[in-house]
Design an enzyme around this catalytic site. Structure first.
Site, PDB file in Angstrom:
ATOM      1  N   THR A 187      32.366  37.578  63.352  1.00  0.00           N
ATOM      2  CA  THR A 187      31.369  37.137  61.898  1.00  0.00           C
ATOM      3  C   THR A 187      29.965  36.438  62.594  1.00  0.00           C
ATOM      4  OG1 THR A 187      32.322  34.932  61.962  1.00  0.00           O
ATOM      5  CG2 THR A 187      33.508  36.210  60.697  1.00  0.00           C
ATOM      6  N   GLU A 330      36.025  40.438  57.547  1.00  0.00           N
ATOM      7  CA  GLU A 330      37.330  39.981  57.276  1.00  0.00           C
ATOM      8  C   GLU A 330      38.001  40.943  56.462  1.00  0.00           C
ATOM      9  OE1 GLU A 330      35.686  35.825  57.974  1.00  0.00           O
ATOM     10  OE2 GLU A 330      34.949  37.913  57.140  1.00  0.00           O
ATOM     11  N   LYS A 441      25.703  21.000  43.892  1.00  0.00           N
ATOM     12  CA  LYS A 441      26.572  20.173  43.201  1.00  0.00           C
ATOM     13  C   LYS A 441      25.679  19.050  42.402  1.00  0.00           C
ATOM     14  CE  LYS A 441      30.852  17.786  42.393  1.00  0.00           C
ATOM     15  NZ  LYS A 441      32.337  17.440  43.132  1.00  0.00           N
ATOM     16  N   TRP A 446      28.336  22.258  38.931  1.00  0.00           N
ATOM     17  CA  TRP A 446      28.036  23.272  39.882  1.00  0.00           C
ATOM     18  C   TRP A 446      26.840  24.192  39.426  1.00  0.00           C
ATOM     19  CZ3 TRP A 446      29.548  22.354  44.639  1.00  0.00           C
ATOM     20  CH2 TRP A 446      30.777  21.734  44.761  1.00  0.00           C
TER      21      TRP A 446
END
Length: 543
Positions: A187, A330, A441, A446
């Site tokens: 990654t 992944e 937030k 959110w």
């Protein structure tokens, strides 16, 4: 009762043998100062010789073989020779910071690195920090018209790729264990150290097969594939295996990733399928006026959410909206695609345009769910509930390679945690809300930075936009938009806010709009919120 089928291993070398036997006449092209035009037949012969080179260099039976290279036919030779001989291909990301490159080469245990000469200047200073690398093999992508002395390397033996190939004997490939490691990708390390993902032969074979289905990319031997996405980025989204599997011709861009160079290659080689991240397609878009691409049937895009405005701009310019795909290193990486009938659609069809802006449905072989973070309780597919997107699939990783302490990938019940927040509708279509670390937030609620960015980039005078949360004394965090104007634009902060007022909830409106020259990018071309947050770590908002 068990089935009575042959136990035929799904291995990368079986893909190679199929390509060699059935598609020897199909074309492979590499752009660059020394352009290469060859066939799968000639490529296969060189790939078998490369297997012999790995034996000559003494690479251990399951040794890691690093590559530091652009997309090219030589790189494709490594893609099959390394796993075909039982070794593990490790594609090094040429855009990582030096300390990250050192970390992943040592963490993976690379024994040899194959490097393009045009990139040797980046790699050579780092070799003393990679004590396990005993051989460096230089692939000349510059040619005699660009002479350059090789830098002095004292920590490893230096070889010329073509000299080694000419002296080697071709070898047979025969891997019997489909669960054996075939390749490693790391990654990009947006949080902490880069993390190693190890693909098996089986996962690679199954992912490749699925990529050829009509519900994904529908790759066939009639296609000419242009993988703009780097081969060091999750195996070029699987195209470097899927295209040979079905005999599709491939046009590799080499080092010329300029919009003009890519467009020339698309025209000259009659490309039918091209794949790249949104920033690539944003760069090409201004050049499409008056350009005819009659062979192009799919513009595949992933890496980050595709702004609806960008997709619709491609539909107007080429007749083809952008086809989104979602996945991660992944997940090999393709997990969802959004295929919607593309041509001859009414400009006013907002419903279809909005649907195309979603990440699409799970590809065959992938299951999805959304859960409350930290739980295994699935949330409803009603397009309202949002939670962490989780995956299970034959090509989803179960764990990272030798992870740092405390780093996990699997949930308690084995599903893979993605870190993406999403909603799913009743048809299974995924709508990414944000990365968990990029949500803003505000007052306990959110705000999706991705949705704000997409709406801002729908403004005709905006080239790029990124939104981050900034500390606020009353609301915990509030969104701040960082906007790149298109050339010649004089758009103001108030213009941006006015544009948003009818598109998002009032409390989502950014508290500030700042104009910048360019949004920082990660090593694979995504917007780097991490770098943006670091750059503006002292930014303050008043009550």
């Amino acid at each position: 009762m068990r089935g009575l089928m042959q136990d035929y291993p799904l291995t990368v070398d079986s893909i190679f043998r199929r390509t060699e036997a059935h598609y020897a006449d199909r074309l492979l092209v590499s752009a660059g100062p020394v352009p290469i035009r060859t066939t799968y037949g000639a490529w296969a012969e060189r790939t078998r010789r490369l297997g012999g080179v790995l034996d000559t260099l003494g690479v251990s039976a399951d040794g890691r073989v690093g590559t530091f290279a652009w997309n090219s036919t030589r790189h494709l030779e490594l893609y099959f020779a390394v796993p075909g001989t039982g070794r593990v291909l490790h594609t090094l990301n040429i855009r990582l910071f030096p300390e990250q490159l050192t970390y992943i080469a040592n963490h993976a245990g690379d024994e040899v690195v194959f490097v393009d000469r045009s990139l040797l200047g980046l790699l050579a200073p780092l070799l003393p920090t990679m004590p396990g690398v005993h051989h460096v093999v230089v692939m000349d992508d510059l040619g005699p018209q660009n002479p350059a002395a090789l830098p002095e390397i004292t920590t490893a033996q230096v070889h010329d790729y073509e000299d080694l190939l000419a002296a080697a004997e071709p070898v047979d490939f025969h891997v019997t264990d489909e669960n054996q490691a075939a390749a490693m990708c790391y990654t990009s390390g947006t949080t902490g150290n880069p993390k190693g993902v190890v693909y098996s032969h089986r996962s690679t074979w199954l992912h490749s097969l699925t990529a050829t289905t009509a519900s994904v990319a529908g790759v066939t031997d009639a296609d000419v594939v242009l993988p703009i996405v780097p081969m060091f980025h999750a195996n070029a989204w699987g195209l470097a295996h899927a295209a040979p599997m079905v005999g599709a011709a491939i046009a590799f861009p080499g080092a010329d990733m300029s919009p003009a160079g890519l467009l020339r290659l698309m025209q000259a080689e009659h490309v039918t399928l091209a794949a790249g991240v949104p920033t690539i397609w944003q760069g090409v878009l201004p050049l499409l006026d008056g350009v005819d691409l009659p062979d192009l049937r799919m513009v595949l895009c992933g890496g980050s959410a595709v702004p609806q405005a960008l997709s619709e701009a491609y539909r107007r310019a080429t007749g083809l909206p952008i086809t989104q795909a979602w996945g991660m290193t992944e997940t090999h990486p393709i997990a969802t695609t959004g295929s919607i009938p593309a041509r001859n659609l009414d400009d006013g069809d907002d419903a279809l345009a909005r649907r195309r802006s979603r990440q699409g449905t799970a590809v065959p072989g992938v299951e999805l769910r959304i859960v409350e973070p930290g739980t295994t309780e699935a949330l409803p597919w009603d397009d309202e509930a949002s939670g962490e997107l989780q995956v299970r699939s034959p090509w989803a990783a179960s764990a990272y390679y030798n992870p740092d302490e405390g780093v996990t990938l699997a949930a308690e019940d084995g599903w893979m945690q993605t870190g993406d927040v999403a909603a799913i509708d009743s048809f299974g279509s995924v709508r990414l809300v944000d990365r968990t670390k990029d949500l803003v937030k505000s007052g306990g609620e959110w705000i999706s930075s991705v949705e704000l960015e997409n709406e801002i980039m729908a403004h005709p005078e905006v080239a790029e936009a990124a939104v981050i949360g900034v500390a606020h004394p009353k609301w915990d965090e509030r969104p701040v938009a960082f906007v790149v104007r298109k050339p010649g634009s004089e758009i103001t902060a108030e213009d941006v806010l006015e544009h948003l007022r009818t598109r998002v909830a009032k409390w989502w409106l950014p508290d500030a709009v700042e104009f910048i020259d360019e949004v920082p990018k990660t090593s694979v071309g995504k917007f780097s919120k991490k770098d943006l947050r670091l750059r503006y770590s002292d930014y303050r908002l008043d009550t």
